[in-house]
Design an enzyme around this catalytic site. Sequence first.
Site, PDB file in Angstrom:
ATOM      1  N   CYS A  93     -27.742  41.740 -19.574  1.00  0.00           N
ATOM      2  CA  CYS A  93     -27.419  43.171 -19.592  1.00  0.00           C
ATOM      3  C   CYS A  93     -25.951  43.404 -19.195  1.00  0.00           C
ATOM      4  CB  CYS A  93     -28.401  43.948 -18.739  1.00  0.00           C
ATOM      5  SG  CYS A  93     -28.449  45.685 -19.187  1.00  0.00           S
ATOM      6  N   HIS A 192     -33.592  41.997 -19.362  1.00  0.00           N
ATOM      7  CA  HIS A 192     -33.630  41.454 -17.995  1.00  0.00           C
ATOM      8  C   HIS A 192     -34.849  40.557 -17.787  1.00  0.00           C
ATOM      9  CE1 HIS A 192     -30.678  44.269 -16.127  1.00  0.00           C
ATOM     10  NE2 HIS A 192     -31.103  45.113 -17.048  1.00  0.00           N
ATOM     11  N   GLU A 194     -35.238  38.437 -15.646  1.00  0.00           N
ATOM     12  CA  GLU A 194     -35.408  38.222 -14.199  1.00  0.00           C
ATOM     13  C   GLU A 194     -36.323  39.259 -13.565  1.00  0.00           C
ATOM     14  OE1 GLU A 194     -32.751  39.357 -15.710  1.00  0.00           O
ATOM     15  OE2 GLU A 194     -31.870  41.007 -14.572  1.00  0.00           O
TER      16      GLU A 194
HETATM   17  N1  GLN Z   1     -25.181  50.054 -18.535  1.00  0.00           N
HETATM   18  C1  GLN Z   1     -24.824  49.013 -17.620  1.00  0.00           C
HETATM   19  C2  GLN Z   1     -23.360  48.594 -17.811  1.00  0.00           C
HETATM   20  O1  GLN Z   1     -22.716  49.036 -18.693  1.00  0.00           O
HETATM   21  C3  GLN Z   1     -25.722  47.798 -17.776  1.00  0.00           C
HETATM   22  C4  GLN Z   1     -27.112  48.107 -17.308  1.00  0.00           C
HETATM   23  C5  GLN Z   1     -27.865  46.954 -16.757  1.00  0.00           C
HETATM   24  O2  GLN Z   1     -27.331  45.883 -16.448  1.00  0.00           O
HETATM   25  N2  GLN Z   1     -29.134  47.182 -16.579  1.00  0.00           N
HETATM   26  O3  GLN Z   1     -22.864  47.807 -17.049  1.00  0.00           O
END
Ligand code: GLN
Length: 233
Positions: A93, A192, A194
């Site tokens: 992410c 994610h 994790e």
């Molecule tokens: N929107 C977040 C970002 O731009 C990422 C979100 C996340 O890691 N759950 O860093």
Amino acid sequence: MTALHASARHSNTSDVTVGVLALQGDVREHLAALAAVGARAVPVRRPGELADVDGLVLPGGESTTMANLAQRFGLLGPLRDAVRAGLPTYGSCAGMILLADRVLDAPAGQQTIGGLDVTVRRNAFGRQVDSFESAVEVDGVAGGPVHAVFIRAPWVEQAAEGVEVIGRVVGGPADGKIVAVRQGSLVATSFHPELTGDTRVHALFVELVRAARARYRSSDGAIAGVGSGGGKS
Ligand code: GLN
């Protein structure tokens, strides 16, 4: 238990050390997932700690905050150097955003570590729905689709030649969007793993770390070009 999971379990426990960038985000969950697949998992906060790891996880969280903190703590340059020198790295992410060479919908001046030859769009799913869950087949992960949790997630808008697309959303408004990629020893997912208790993506990454360690670590135990000093930030 999948083949990958089983092989991670059956290799020598803790034969590789995997760091988790521990500036912000869901660090604990990644440390637990890595330990569950047999890696020695350690938080990384200082440049010198990068020299002691065979692989690195960039967690989920907030990519702008993580990049700002990395810069403030003198880690951004060393992180760039380490990834460029071949340190296997997995970004989930926000971590995917940090690994990307190009970021769309980023605030002006947002820094990344880079190394992964993709263009990602931040908060890409936000236009339809902020957070959602979906089953994603990931190439290299046996045993059925991964239950993927997306939280204000990016997607990969464009992947250069040489980047393997290993997972896409199936169905729904984001059908076909690229959400998992691999380029050599770099892996990134929009979602994610994790957070789900399914450790197969971590097992896949730790297997890559083991393979890279065999390639990069010579008898002196050091990864060429990765050290505590150096990088510009
Ligand atoms: N929107 C977040 C970002 O731009 C990422 C979100 C996340 O890691 N759950 O860093």
